[in-house]
Design a protein around this motif. Structure first.
Motif, PDB file in Angstrom:
ATOM      1  N   ASN A 133       1.853   7.219 -24.048  1.00 41.34           N
ATOM      2  CA  ASN A 133       1.382   6.074 -24.132  1.00 41.34           C
ATOM      3  C   ASN A 133       2.442   4.074 -24.163  1.00 41.34           C
ATOM      4  OD1 ASN A 133      -1.717   6.446 -24.684  1.00 41.34           O
ATOM      5  ND2 ASN A 133      -0.429   7.811 -25.886  1.00 41.34           N
ATOM      6  N   LYS A 137       2.646   2.152 -20.297  1.00 43.98           N
ATOM      7  CA  LYS A 137       2.506   0.208 -20.837  1.00 43.98           C
ATOM      8  C   LYS A 137       3.547   0.071 -20.446  1.00 43.98           C
ATOM      9  CE  LYS A 137      -0.894   0.993 -24.855  1.00 43.98           C
ATOM     10  NZ  LYS A 137      -0.577   0.909 -26.434  1.00 43.98           N
ATOM     11  N   GLN A 142      -1.989   0.235 -16.823  1.00 43.16           N
ATOM     12  CA  GLN A 142      -3.222  -1.024 -18.060  1.00 43.16           C
ATOM     13  C   GLN A 142      -4.039   0.383 -18.529  1.00 43.16           C
ATOM     14  OE1 GLN A 142      -3.493  -3.684 -18.767  1.00 43.16           O
ATOM     15  NE2 GLN A 142      -1.101  -3.710 -17.501  1.00 43.16           N
ATOM     16  N   LEU A 143      -4.537   0.084 -19.564  1.00 50.10           N
ATOM     17  CA  LEU A 143      -5.361   1.048 -20.522  1.00 50.10           C
ATOM     18  C   LEU A 143      -6.848   0.627 -20.033  1.00 50.10           C
ATOM     19  CD1 LEU A 143      -6.834   3.399 -22.383  1.00 50.10           C
ATOM     20  CD2 LEU A 143      -5.933   1.812 -24.166  1.00 50.10           C
ATOM     21  N   TYR A 159      -5.541   5.570 -17.513  1.00 50.57           N
ATOM     22  CA  TYR A 159      -4.741   4.714 -17.692  1.00 50.57           C
ATOM     23  C   TYR A 159      -4.748   3.967 -15.707  1.00 50.57           C
ATOM     24  CZ  TYR A 159      -2.622   4.294 -22.332  1.00 50.57           C
ATOM     25  OH  TYR A 159      -1.963   4.004 -23.202  1.00 50.57           O
TER      26      TYR A 159
END
Length: 203
Positions: A133, A137, A142-143, A159
């Motif tokens: 994760n 990032k 982008q989540l 993502y």
């Protein structure tokens, strides 16, 4: 970076074993004895979608990049309807950690997408996989949502990344630092800013 071949499977599965042991040490069961198996990588290799980062006959990491989207992706609010390349089954050999291998693998995936005239990447990882994760990032993914996947107790985070090519960063900086702008220059700067909000620079 090169395409994986079938003789790489032994080393790849050794990396998988070490990665699974490491995951277990901090309570992450994203990968286990059931997945991924050597059969998954054989299929990736036969399809020509598995790549390895090799250094002095050692595999530092590997990544699968293709167009296959899990059925669960249909319920995610992706930021674009464009055709995407999808990242699967990515790992860094534990003995090569903290050497930028993960970023190198993601940069390769982005370059590969650009070569295929694709400006959109998708991927997912387990919500409790803090390392992946954080890596996504860091590379400006982008989540966008979460899914239930592989029968796991916790959700997977999805993502995406929009890639913009050929943005002249020097030109952007010149416009940004000018005291007075023409109407055309203001419009040009606005386009740059809007793209920066949504996408990452390529090149």
């Amino acid at each position: 970076m090169r395409k994986a071949i079938k003789t790489d499977i032994i080393k790849i599965m050794q990396i998988i074993g070490a990665t699974v042991d490491e995951m277990k040490s901090y309570g992450n069961d994203q990968w286990d004895e059931n997945y991924p198996q050597s059969e998954n990588f054989f299929k990736d290799i036969e399809a020509g979608n598995l790549y390895v980062d090799e250094w002095e006959n050692e595999i530092r990491g590997f990544i699968c990049v293709d167009y296959t989207e899990p059925l669960e992706y249909k319920n995610v609010q992706w930021r674009s309807s464009n055709k995407a390349m999808v990242i699967h089954r990515m790992a860094v050999n534990p003995i090569f950690r903290k050497q930028g291998v993960g970023i190198s693998l993601l940069q390769f995936a982005e370059n590969l997408a650009v070569e295929h005239k694709i400006n959109y990447l998708k991927t997912d990882t387990y919500s409790i996989n803090d390392k992946m994760n954080s890596l996504f990032k860091k590379f400006n993914f982008q989540l966008v949502g979460k899914i239930n996947f592989l029968g796991k107790l916790n959700p997977f985070y999805c993502y995406d990344k929009l890639i913009v090519e050929n943005i002249d960063k020097n030109r952007f900086e010149i416009l940004l630092n000018k005291e007075f702008l023409t109407i055309e220059e203001k419009q040009e700067l606005e386009v740059f800013i809007n793209k920066m909000k949504q996408c990452s620079f390529k090149g």
